[in-house]
Design a protein around this motif. Structure first.
Motif, PDB file in Angstrom:
ATOM      1  N   GLN A 161      -4.712 -10.505   1.832  1.00  0.00           N
ATOM      2  CA  GLN A 161      -6.120 -10.915   1.575  1.00  0.00           C
ATOM      3  C   GLN A 161      -6.281 -12.308   0.983  1.00  0.00           C
ATOM      4  N   GLN A 179      -9.662  -8.598   6.192  1.00  0.00           N
ATOM      5  CA  GLN A 179      -8.534  -8.682   5.606  1.00  0.00           C
ATOM      6  C   GLN A 179      -7.555  -8.593   6.692  1.00  0.00           C
ATOM      7  N   THR A 201      -1.366  -4.949   2.582  1.00  0.00           N
ATOM      8  CA  THR A 201      -2.532  -5.796   2.831  1.00  0.00           C
ATOM      9  C   THR A 201      -2.427  -7.178   2.545  1.00  0.00           C
ATOM     10  N   THR A 214      -2.451   3.585  12.259  1.00  0.00           N
ATOM     11  CA  THR A 214      -2.949   2.941  11.101  1.00  0.00           C
ATOM     12  C   THR A 214      -4.256   4.032  10.713  1.00  0.00           C
ATOM     13  N   ASN A 217       0.861  -1.152   0.199  1.00  0.00           N
ATOM     14  CA  ASN A 217       0.166   0.178  -0.097  1.00  0.00           C
ATOM     15  C   ASN A 217       0.741   1.308   0.025  1.00  0.00           C
ATOM     16  N   ASP A 269     -10.023  -1.872  12.788  1.00  0.00           N
ATOM     17  CA  ASP A 269      -8.693  -2.333  12.945  1.00  0.00           C
ATOM     18  C   ASP A 269      -8.918  -3.069  14.387  1.00  0.00           C
ATOM     19  N   SER A 298       3.012  -0.004   4.935  1.00  0.00           N
ATOM     20  CA  SER A 298       1.817  -0.919   5.280  1.00  0.00           C
ATOM     21  C   SER A 298       1.577  -1.669   3.913  1.00  0.00           C
ATOM     22  N   LYS A 326     -12.125  -4.148   4.902  1.00  0.00           N
ATOM     23  CA  LYS A 326     -12.042  -3.271   3.338  1.00  0.00           C
ATOM     24  C   LYS A 326     -13.085  -3.706   2.459  1.00  0.00           C
ATOM     25  N   THR A 329      -6.689   2.531   8.499  1.00  0.00           N
ATOM     26  CA  THR A 329      -7.715   1.628   7.792  1.00  0.00           C
ATOM     27  C   THR A 329      -8.896   1.574   8.903  1.00  0.00           C
ATOM     28  N   ALA A 337      -3.403  -6.915   7.568  1.00  0.00           N
ATOM     29  CA  ALA A 337      -2.598  -5.829   7.086  1.00  0.00           C
ATOM     30  C   ALA A 337      -1.352  -5.845   7.973  1.00  0.00           C
TER      31      ALA A 337
END
Length: 432
Positions: A415, A400, A413, A372, A31, A377, A411, A395, A374, A402
């Motif tokens: 998945q 997912q 991810t 973070t 990311n 979390d 960072s 997400k 996102t 991270a």
């Protein structure tokens, strides 16, 4: 006839689950990266063998995922040296490369493999590291590649790498109005995923033993939460906590002899310590509040846990010698699920405020920082070298995983294509 239809339906669901889980491999998406990552050339290894693994590609991917390195694209390399005498230093320095990794994979008469690697300092025009692995089976080449990554990382950063480690996590597949949970273990880069337990009931809170040979986890397979310990080598497992009420949040002591667990057998959720050798149980917290999610300090002299005894979830620390309890989070109204870094420097928490993010408490400076951005979390877990944090997030409506560096600047991810993934736990270093 009714039984036949029911059997066919069940068998069909089994085949569907098998098909989906067989493809449930973790994939990684980078990311954000460091602008000042160190350029390095990982030259494709000479491959005079039938190996199906590109060792250099694995090493380059490892180093890139750390955020500390920026490997040169092989398509931009001016040459592919495999020996010191083949290196034209001026051509590589013109590309601003300071360091280079070269090597070769050779097949031995036995059919096994030999792997050689060299780390070259292009400024000093000298080899700074050289290693050889002999009698490596085909299936062991990826592990050797991770060991090469660890060696390069330590040589150039001064810190131990964590590429040759494993992670545990739970996948969730929703199909035919049913939920299928799988506890899996994979390499730290998501490869070699292996199912440990499959169930149509929730599986939660995997926790690695300090030697990396066992997992403790919570399973609802019998209709309510119970804590099990399972050996990874032979899949043998043992029910260690099946008391009335809640049995949850297992966490291993640093010596691997005890588990901290959350039990509500006394009518209230409290922290207990279970001796795995004697089954003796010691109640740690006795407040009327909900107290859960314990984690051990690396020295084993205290535990951290979450309590709402002040009316909001905050993190407290209990010291075994004095039985003192102190509050250690004060930023905001919500801090839960504490995890302390293996070096003892940081405490990661789930911080609530503007959403739920991973926050970090520096135990030396007492500074608190959210690292973070996102969504939703949860479940932070430190890498064994205390350099990165693995956590779960949401997400696009799907669970997912991270990974983020301690300063939040890099960072990635992780998945699974056909499933949600949650409840991550980064394993320890394996015994040498």
């Amino acid at each position: 006839m009714r039984h036949s239809k029911r059997w066919i339906l069940s068998f069909g669901l089994f085949l569907l689950l098998f098909s989906l889980t067989a493809k449930a491999a973790l994939t990684i998406e980078i990311n954000e990266g460091f602008d000042n990552a160190l350029p390095i050339a990982i030259v494709p290894f000479a491959n005079s063998n039938n190996s199906q693994l590109d060792v250099a590609t694995v090493v380059a991917a490892d180093l890139k995922r750390s955020g500390q390195f920026k490997p040169l694209d092989s398509a931009k390399m001016p040459a592919f040296p495999t020996e010191l005498t083949q290196i034209n230093y001026d051509r590589w320095r013109a590309l601003n490369m300071d360091n280079m990794v070269i090597g070769k994979v050779s097949q031995l008469p036995s059919g096994l493999f030999q792997v050689d690697m060299r780390l070259i300092n292009l400024l000093r025009k000298e080899q700074v590291l050289g290693k050889r692995w002999s009698n490596v089976p085909q299936q062991g080449l990826r592990q050797v590649a991770h060991q090469i990554s660890d060696a390069v990382y330590q040589e150039l950063t001064g810190k131990r790498g964590a590429f040759n480690t494993q992670i545990a996590y739970v996948t969730l597949i929703k199909a035919a109005k049913q939920r299928f949970y799988t506890l899996e273990v994979a390499d730290a880069d998501g490869f070699n995923a292996q199912p440990i337990l499959k169930s149509t009931k929730p599986i939660m809170s995997p926790s690695w033993s300090p030697d990396g040979k066992k997992l403790a986890y919570v399973s609802f397979e019998e209709g309510r939460s119970k804590v099990y310990v399972q050996t990874l080598g032979d899949s043998k497992r043992r029910l260690v906590a099946g008391y009335p009420g809640i049995n949850g949040a297992p966490a291993w002591s640093p010596d691997g002899q005890k588990l901290a667990v959350t039990l509500s057998k006394g009518g209230n959720a409290d922290i207990y310590v279970l001796d795995l050798n004697t089954n003796a149980l010691e109640q740690i917290t006795r407040d009327r509040a909900i107290e859960t999610e314990a984690t051990w300090a690396p020295d084993g002299k205290s535990i951290l846990y979450n309590s709402d005894r002040r009316g909001q979830p905050q993190v407290f620390q209990y010291f075994f010698d004095t039985r003192d309890e102190v509050r250690i989070t004060f930023e905001g109204k919500y801090n839960s699920d504490p995890q302390i870094s293996p070096d003892g420097r940081y405490v990661a928490v789930v911080h609530g405020g503007n959403g739920y993010h991973i926050g970090l408490v520096d135990t030396q400076t007492k500074r608190f920082e959210v690292i973070t951005d996102t969504f939703l979390d949860e479940s932070p877990s430190f890498s064994p070298n205390s350099e990165m944090i693995l956590y779960a997030m949401n997400k696009n409506g799907r669970g997912q995983l991270a990974v983020v560096t301690m300063d939040g600047r890099y960072s990635q991810t992780l998945q699974v294509k056909n499933a949600e993934v949650r409840e991550p736990a980064w394993g320890p270093y394996s015994a040498e």
